[in-house]
Scaffold this motif. Structure first.
Motif, PDB file in Angstrom:
ATOM      1  N   ILE A 197      37.854  80.748   6.885  1.00  0.00           N
ATOM      2  CA  ILE A 197      39.004  80.637   7.804  1.00  0.00           C
ATOM      3  C   ILE A 197      39.037  79.247   8.441  1.00  0.00           C
ATOM      4  CG2 ILE A 197      39.943  81.488   9.984  1.00  0.00           C
ATOM      5  CD1 ILE A 197      39.008  84.289   9.117  1.00  0.00           C
ATOM      6  N   ALA A 198      37.879  78.718   8.846  1.00  0.00           N
ATOM      7  CA  ALA A 198      37.818  77.383   9.446  1.00  0.00           C
ATOM      8  C   ALA A 198      38.243  76.318   8.435  1.00  0.00           C
ATOM      9  CB  ALA A 198      36.412  77.105   9.957  1.00  0.00           C
ATOM     10  N   LEU A 199      37.809  76.488   7.197  1.00  0.00           N
ATOM     11  CA  LEU A 199      38.186  75.533   6.150  1.00  0.00           C
ATOM     12  C   LEU A 199      39.686  75.557   5.900  1.00  0.00           C
ATOM     13  CD1 LEU A 199      37.329  73.516   3.966  1.00  0.00           C
ATOM     14  CD2 LEU A 199      37.042  75.465   2.422  1.00  0.00           C
ATOM     15  N   LEU A 200      40.269  76.736   5.849  1.00  0.00           N
ATOM     16  CA  LEU A 200      41.719  76.846   5.647  1.00  0.00           C
ATOM     17  C   LEU A 200      42.494  76.259   6.828  1.00  0.00           C
ATOM     18  CD1 LEU A 200      42.011  80.373   3.991  1.00  0.00           C
ATOM     19  CD2 LEU A 200      42.273  78.134   2.911  1.00  0.00           C
ATOM     20  N   ALA A 201      41.993  76.477   8.039  1.00  0.00           N
ATOM     21  CA  ALA A 201      42.649  75.917   9.226  1.00  0.00           C
ATOM     22  C   ALA A 201      42.602  74.380   9.181  1.00  0.00           C
ATOM     23  CB  ALA A 201      41.995  76.442  10.494  1.00  0.00           C
ATOM     24  N   ALA A 202      41.470  73.826   8.796  1.00  0.00           N
ATOM     25  CA  ALA A 202      41.336  72.370   8.702  1.00  0.00           C
ATOM     26  C   ALA A 202      42.280  71.812   7.637  1.00  0.00           C
ATOM     27  CB  ALA A 202      39.896  71.992   8.397  1.00  0.00           C
ATOM     28  N   LEU A 203      42.366  72.491   6.509  1.00  0.00           N
ATOM     29  CA  LEU A 203      43.270  72.036   5.454  1.00  0.00           C
ATOM     30  C   LEU A 203      44.727  72.116   5.902  1.00  0.00           C
ATOM     31  CD1 LEU A 203      41.643  73.540   2.244  1.00  0.00           C
ATOM     32  CD2 LEU A 203      41.796  71.139   2.901  1.00  0.00           C
ATOM     33  N   ALA A 204      45.073  73.145   6.659  1.00  0.00           N
ATOM     34  CA  ALA A 204      46.439  73.266   7.161  1.00  0.00           C
ATOM     35  C   ALA A 204      46.761  72.131   8.118  1.00  0.00           C
ATOM     36  CB  ALA A 204      46.629  74.620   7.844  1.00  0.00           C
ATOM     37  N   ILE A 205      45.822  71.772   8.982  1.00  0.00           N
ATOM     38  CA  ILE A 205      46.040  70.670   9.929  1.00  0.00           C
ATOM     39  C   ILE A 205      46.228  69.356   9.182  1.00  0.00           C
ATOM     40  CG2 ILE A 205      44.928  69.299  11.732  1.00  0.00           C
ATOM     41  CD1 ILE A 205      43.685  71.941  12.741  1.00  0.00           C
ATOM     42  N   VAL A 206      45.392  69.125   8.183  1.00  0.00           N
ATOM     43  CA  VAL A 206      45.505  67.893   7.396  1.00  0.00           C
ATOM     44  C   VAL A 206      46.839  67.854   6.666  1.00  0.00           C
ATOM     45  CG1 VAL A 206      44.560  66.660   5.405  1.00  0.00           C
ATOM     46  CG2 VAL A 206      43.036  67.543   7.163  1.00  0.00           C
ATOM     47  N   ALA A 207      47.286  68.995   6.140  1.00  0.00           N
ATOM     48  CA  ALA A 207      48.563  69.048   5.426  1.00  0.00           C
ATOM     49  C   ALA A 207      49.727  68.731   6.360  1.00  0.00           C
ATOM     50  CB  ALA A 207      48.756  70.417   4.783  1.00  0.00           C
ATOM     51  N   VAL A 208      49.692  69.277   7.571  1.00  0.00           N
ATOM     52  CA  VAL A 208      50.772  69.013   8.532  1.00  0.00           C
ATOM     53  C   VAL A 208      50.789  67.536   8.915  1.00  0.00           C
ATOM     54  CG1 VAL A 208      51.534  69.476  10.896  1.00  0.00           C
ATOM     55  CG2 VAL A 208      50.876  71.365   9.408  1.00  0.00           C
ATOM     56  N   LEU A 209      49.619  66.971   9.184  1.00  0.00           N
ATOM     57  CA  LEU A 209      49.558  65.555   9.559  1.00  0.00           C
ATOM     58  C   LEU A 209      50.014  64.652   8.412  1.00  0.00           C
ATOM     59  CD1 LEU A 209      46.210  65.468  11.569  1.00  0.00           C
ATOM     60  CD2 LEU A 209      48.548  65.348  12.460  1.00  0.00           C
ATOM     61  N   THR A 210      49.646  64.999   7.192  1.00  0.00           N
ATOM     62  CA  THR A 210      50.066  64.213   6.031  1.00  0.00           C
ATOM     63  C   THR A 210      51.574  64.278   5.852  1.00  0.00           C
ATOM     64  OG1 THR A 210      47.957  64.668   4.971  1.00  0.00           O
ATOM     65  CG2 THR A 210      49.729  63.887   3.558  1.00  0.00           C
ATOM     66  N   LYS A 211      52.133  65.457   6.044  1.00  0.00           N
ATOM     67  CA  LYS A 211      53.577  65.614   5.905  1.00  0.00           C
ATOM     68  C   LYS A 211      54.315  64.788   6.956  1.00  0.00           C
ATOM     69  CE  LYS A 211      57.132  69.108   5.387  1.00  0.00           C
ATOM     70  NZ  LYS A 211      57.435  70.540   5.389  1.00  0.00           N
ATOM     71  N   LYS A 212      53.809  64.782   8.181  1.00  0.00           N
ATOM     72  CA  LYS A 212      54.425  63.972   9.240  1.00  0.00           C
ATOM     73  C   LYS A 212      54.353  62.490   8.897  1.00  0.00           C
ATOM     74  CE  LYS A 212      54.018  66.509  13.566  1.00  0.00           C
ATOM     75  NZ  LYS A 212      53.375  66.485  14.890  1.00  0.00           N
ATOM     76  N   GLN A 213      53.186  62.070   8.417  1.00  0.00           N
ATOM     77  CA  GLN A 213      52.989  60.652   8.109  1.00  0.00           C
ATOM     78  C   GLN A 213      53.900  60.188   6.987  1.00  0.00           C
ATOM     79  OE1 GLN A 213      51.072  58.782   9.937  1.00  0.00           O
ATOM     80  NE2 GLN A 213      51.301  56.903   8.782  1.00  0.00           N
TER      81      GLN A 213
END
Length: 74
Positions: free
Chosen positions: A8-24
């Motif tokens: 669950i922690a790994l999936l949460a981290a990947l989701a955060i990275v995906a959101v930040l990448t999409k914003k960038q």
């Protein structure tokens, strides 16, 4: 149980990275209108030509000055 929390922690981290990448990448895709881009290009070109002219003038001025010779003739 521990494996589940790690997953669950790994999936949460990947989701955060995906959101930040999409914003960038969304911020980088913003383009300027064609009229503004051509005006900017013309300004940059004019500035570049002005700097080149100043460098040419400085080099010409330095080439006109006589060189000082060292006092090694003793």
């Amino acid at each position: 149980m521990r494996l589940g929390f790690g997953l669950i922690a790994l999936l949460a981290a990947l989701a955060i990275v995906a959101v930040l990448t999409k914003k960038q990448t969304g911020a980088m895709r913003m383009t300027t209108p064609p009229a503004a881009a051509s005006t900017t290009d013309a300004t940059v070109r004019a500035q570049s030509q002005q700097i080149q002219q100043q460098v040419r003038e400085q080099v010409d001025a330095l080439m006109q000055q006589p060189r000082s010779l060292p006092d090694d003739a003793q």
